[in-house]
Motif scaffolding. Structure first.
Motif, PDB file in Angstrom:
ATOM      1  N   THR A   1      37.853  46.162  33.190  1.00  0.00           N
ATOM      2  CA  THR A   1      37.814  46.853  31.900  1.00  0.00           C
ATOM      3  C   THR A   1      37.702  45.896  30.721  1.00  0.00           C
ATOM      4  O   THR A   1      37.527  46.336  29.589  1.00  0.00           O
ATOM      5  N   HIS A   2      37.818  44.592  30.960  1.00  0.00           N
ATOM      6  CA  HIS A   2      37.575  43.609  29.906  1.00  0.00           C
ATOM      7  C   HIS A   2      37.291  42.247  30.534  1.00  0.00           C
ATOM      8  O   HIS A   2      37.427  42.054  31.740  1.00  0.00           O
ATOM      9  N   ALA A   3      36.890  41.295  29.688  1.00  0.00           N
ATOM     10  CA  ALA A   3      36.408  39.998  30.158  1.00  0.00           C
ATOM     11  C   ALA A   3      37.464  39.221  30.936  1.00  0.00           C
ATOM     12  O   ALA A   3      37.153  38.563  31.933  1.00  0.00           O
ATOM     13  N   ASP A   4      38.726  39.278  30.499  1.00  0.00           N
ATOM     14  CA  ASP A   4      39.768  38.512  31.187  1.00  0.00           C
ATOM     15  C   ASP A   4      39.931  38.974  32.637  1.00  0.00           C
ATOM     16  O   ASP A   4      40.109  38.165  33.545  1.00  0.00           O
ATOM     17  N   LYS A   5      39.875  40.297  32.850  1.00  0.00           N
ATOM     18  CA  LYS A   5      39.949  40.817  34.222  1.00  0.00           C
ATOM     19  C   LYS A   5      38.726  40.376  35.023  1.00  0.00           C
ATOM     20  O   LYS A   5      38.829  40.042  36.196  1.00  0.00           O
ATOM     21  N   ALA A   6      37.564  40.381  34.380  1.00  0.00           N
ATOM     22  CA  ALA A   6      36.333  39.955  35.064  1.00  0.00           C
ATOM     23  C   ALA A   6      36.442  38.501  35.519  1.00  0.00           C
ATOM     24  O   ALA A   6      36.028  38.159  36.635  1.00  0.00           O
ATOM     25  N   LEU A   7      36.989  37.653  34.683  1.00  0.00           N
ATOM     26  CA  LEU A   7      37.137  36.241  35.045  1.00  0.00           C
ATOM     27  C   LEU A   7      38.079  36.075  36.229  1.00  0.00           C
ATOM     28  O   LEU A   7      37.835  35.262  37.123  1.00  0.00           O
ATOM     29  N   LYS A   8      39.154  36.870  36.263  1.00  0.00           N
ATOM     30  CA  LYS A   8      40.065  36.818  37.412  1.00  0.00           C
ATOM     31  C   LYS A   8      39.343  37.206  38.700  1.00  0.00           C
ATOM     32  O   LYS A   8      39.540  36.589  39.751  1.00  0.00           O
ATOM     33  N   VAL A   9      38.496  38.232  38.613  1.00  0.00           N
ATOM     34  CA  VAL A   9      37.716  38.642  39.786  1.00  0.00           C
ATOM     35  C   VAL A   9      36.829  37.485  40.250  1.00  0.00           C
ATOM     36  O   VAL A   9      36.792  37.146  41.435  1.00  0.00           O
ATOM     37  N   LEU A  10      36.115  36.871  39.320  1.00  0.00           N
ATOM     38  CA  LEU A  10      35.206  35.778  39.676  1.00  0.00           C
ATOM     39  C   LEU A  10      35.953  34.582  40.262  1.00  0.00           C
ATOM     40  O   LEU A  10      35.429  33.891  41.149  1.00  0.00           O
ATOM     41  N   GLU A  11      37.162  34.339  39.788  1.00  0.00           N
ATOM     42  CA  GLU A  11      37.944  33.222  40.301  1.00  0.00           C
ATOM     43  C   GLU A  11      38.487  33.501  41.702  1.00  0.00           C
ATOM     44  O   GLU A  11      38.793  32.573  42.446  1.00  0.00           O
ATOM     45  N   ASN A  12      38.589  34.768  42.067  1.00  0.00           N
ATOM     46  CA  ASN A  12      39.189  35.134  43.350  1.00  0.00           C
ATOM     47  C   ASN A  12      38.205  35.647  44.392  1.00  0.00           C
ATOM     48  O   ASN A  12      38.594  35.917  45.525  1.00  0.00           O
ATOM     49  N   ARG A  13      36.948  35.798  44.032  1.00  0.00           N
ATOM     50  CA  ARG A  13      35.929  36.291  44.973  1.00  0.00           C
ATOM     51  C   ARG A  13      34.726  35.367  44.924  1.00  0.00           C
ATOM     52  O   ARG A  13      34.364  34.885  43.863  1.00  0.00           O
ATOM     53  N   ASP A  14      34.101  35.193  46.073  1.00  0.00           N
ATOM     54  CA  ASP A  14      32.887  34.363  46.098  1.00  0.00           C
ATOM     55  C   ASP A  14      31.660  35.173  46.479  1.00  0.00           C
ATOM     56  O   ASP A  14      30.617  34.615  46.800  1.00  0.00           O
ATOM     57  N   ASP A  15      31.788  36.500  46.436  1.00  0.00           N
ATOM     58  CA  ASP A  15      30.677  37.353  46.868  1.00  0.00           C
ATOM     59  C   ASP A  15      30.027  38.135  45.738  1.00  0.00           C
ATOM     60  O   ASP A  15      29.194  39.008  45.975  1.00  0.00           O
ATOM     61  N   VAL A  16      30.380  37.852  44.477  1.00  0.00           N
ATOM     62  CA  VAL A  16      29.776  38.581  43.358  1.00  0.00           C
ATOM     63  C   VAL A  16      28.322  38.147  43.218  1.00  0.00           C
ATOM     64  O   VAL A  16      28.033  36.962  43.083  1.00  0.00           O
ATOM     65  N   GLY A  17      27.418  39.121  43.266  1.00  0.00           N
ATOM     66  CA  GLY A  17      25.994  38.824  43.227  1.00  0.00           C
ATOM     67  C   GLY A  17      25.376  38.946  41.851  1.00  0.00           C
ATOM     68  O   GLY A  17      24.328  38.360  41.578  1.00  0.00           O
ATOM     69  N   VAL A  18      26.017  39.720  40.966  1.00  0.00           N
ATOM     70  CA  VAL A  18      25.489  39.904  39.618  1.00  0.00           C
ATOM     71  C   VAL A  18      26.609  40.405  38.701  1.00  0.00           C
ATOM     72  O   VAL A  18      27.496  41.134  39.152  1.00  0.00           O
ATOM     73  N   LEU A  19      26.580  39.966  37.450  1.00  0.00           N
ATOM     74  CA  LEU A  19      27.525  40.437  36.443  1.00  0.00           C
ATOM     75  C   LEU A  19      26.805  41.403  35.518  1.00  0.00           C
ATOM     76  O   LEU A  19      25.726  41.091  35.010  1.00  0.00           O
ATOM     77  N   MET A  20      27.405  42.566  35.298  1.00  0.00           N
ATOM     78  CA  MET A  20      26.904  43.510  34.305  1.00  0.00           C
ATOM     79  C   MET A  20      28.026  43.734  33.306  1.00  0.00           C
ATOM     80  O   MET A  20      29.101  44.188  33.693  1.00  0.00           O
ATOM     81  N   THR A  21      27.797  43.379  32.052  1.00  0.00           N
ATOM     82  CA  THR A  21      28.862  43.502  31.059  1.00  0.00           C
ATOM     83  C   THR A  21      28.415  44.218  29.795  1.00  0.00           C
ATOM     84  O   THR A  21      27.292  44.037  29.326  1.00  0.00           O
ATOM     85  N   ASP A  22      29.331  45.023  29.274  1.00  0.00           N
ATOM     86  CA  ASP A  22      29.176  45.612  27.954  1.00  0.00           C
ATOM     87  C   ASP A  22      29.476  44.510  26.929  1.00  0.00           C
ATOM     88  O   ASP A  22      30.095  43.499  27.259  1.00  0.00           O
ATOM     89  N   VAL A  23      29.025  44.685  25.704  1.00  0.00           N
ATOM     90  CA  VAL A  23      29.280  43.684  24.664  1.00  0.00           C
ATOM     91  C   VAL A  23      30.599  43.951  23.960  1.00  0.00           C
ATOM     92  O   VAL A  23      31.461  43.082  23.865  1.00  0.00           O
ATOM     93  N   ASP A  24      30.774  45.145  23.442  1.00  0.00           N
ATOM     94  CA  ASP A  24      31.913  45.457  22.578  1.00  0.00           C
ATOM     95  C   ASP A  24      33.107  45.876  23.417  1.00  0.00           C
ATOM     96  O   ASP A  24      33.150  46.992  23.931  1.00  0.00           O
ATOM     97  N   MET A  25      34.081  44.961  23.576  1.00  0.00           N
ATOM     98  CA  MET A  25      35.289  45.253  24.342  1.00  0.00           C
ATOM     99  C   MET A  25      36.495  44.820  23.516  1.00  0.00           C
ATOM    100  O   MET A  25      36.776  43.626  23.406  1.00  0.00           O
ATOM    101  N   PRO A  26      37.202  45.786  22.903  1.00  0.00           N
ATOM    102  CA  PRO A  26      38.318  45.447  22.026  1.00  0.00           C
ATOM    103  C   PRO A  26      39.460  44.717  22.738  1.00  0.00           C
ATOM    104  O   PRO A  26      40.133  43.902  22.136  1.00  0.00           O
ATOM    105  N   GLN A  27      39.677  45.022  24.003  1.00  0.00           N
ATOM    106  CA  GLN A  27      40.739  44.336  24.747  1.00  0.00           C
ATOM    107  C   GLN A  27      40.220  43.011  25.275  1.00  0.00           C
ATOM    108  O   GLN A  27      39.026  42.802  25.396  1.00  0.00           O
ATOM    109  N   GLY A  28      41.142  42.135  25.630  1.00  0.00           N
ATOM    110  CA  GLY A  28      40.739  40.864  26.217  1.00  0.00           C
ATOM    111  C   GLY A  28      40.460  39.823  25.149  1.00  0.00           C
ATOM    112  O   GLY A  28      40.495  40.092  23.956  1.00  0.00           O
ATOM    113  N   SER A  29      40.157  38.616  25.608  1.00  0.00           N
ATOM    114  CA  SER A  29      40.052  37.476  24.704  1.00  0.00           C
ATOM    115  C   SER A  29      38.631  37.208  24.222  1.00  0.00           C
ATOM    116  O   SER A  29      38.430  36.329  23.394  1.00  0.00           O
TER     117      SER A  29
END
Length: 128
Positions: A39-67
């Motif tokens: 639901t925000h960039a910080d959670k996405a980074l945790k996923v990427l740090e803990n998984r090695d099978d992500v094939g593509v990132l799709m992200t929204d731009v405007d996310m009020p939560q997170g850093s």
């Protein structure tokens, strides 16, 4: 087509709007993608740090939560995980000259589900 996990491309979907997250997730799952939601960039980074099978990132731009917003996330992912293609989506206008990392794609919202699926499939073919 086999249903083993390695045959299912993994999309990390970053979207703060619950309804849009659910709709995009369903669209991608119906097209045969494995979707990991954040639901925000910080959670996405945790996923990427803990998984090695992500094939593509799709992200929204405007996310009020997170850093950070989706552009900052896209640039960071392109830097730290250069093998992961990045797709940025936004209903807030088009990106400026330095917003997107090299090689990233942009789709304005609202987008057609078929456009989303075709873009991600093309990305994964190029990355394979």
């Amino acid at each position: 087509m086999s249903d083993s996990p390695s045959d299912q491309p993994v999309v990390l979907l970053v979207e703060d709007d619950g309804l849009l997250l659910m709709e995009a997730s369903d669209t991608l799952a119906d097209a045969g993608f494995t979707v990991v939601e954040a639901t925000h960039a910080d959670k996405a980074l945790k996923v990427l740090e803990n998984r090695d099978d992500v094939g593509v990132l799709m992200t929204d731009v405007d996310m009020p939560q997170g850093s950070m917003d989706g552009f900052a996330l896209a640039r960071l992912v392109a830097y730290r995980w250069p093998s992961i293609p990045v797709l940025v989506v936004s209903g807030m206008g088009t990106p400026g000259p330095n917003d997107m990392p090299e090689g990233a794609r942009f789709i304005p919202k609202p987008y057609e589900p078929t456009t989303l699926v075709r873009t991600l499939q093309a990305f994964l073919r190029r990355a394979a």
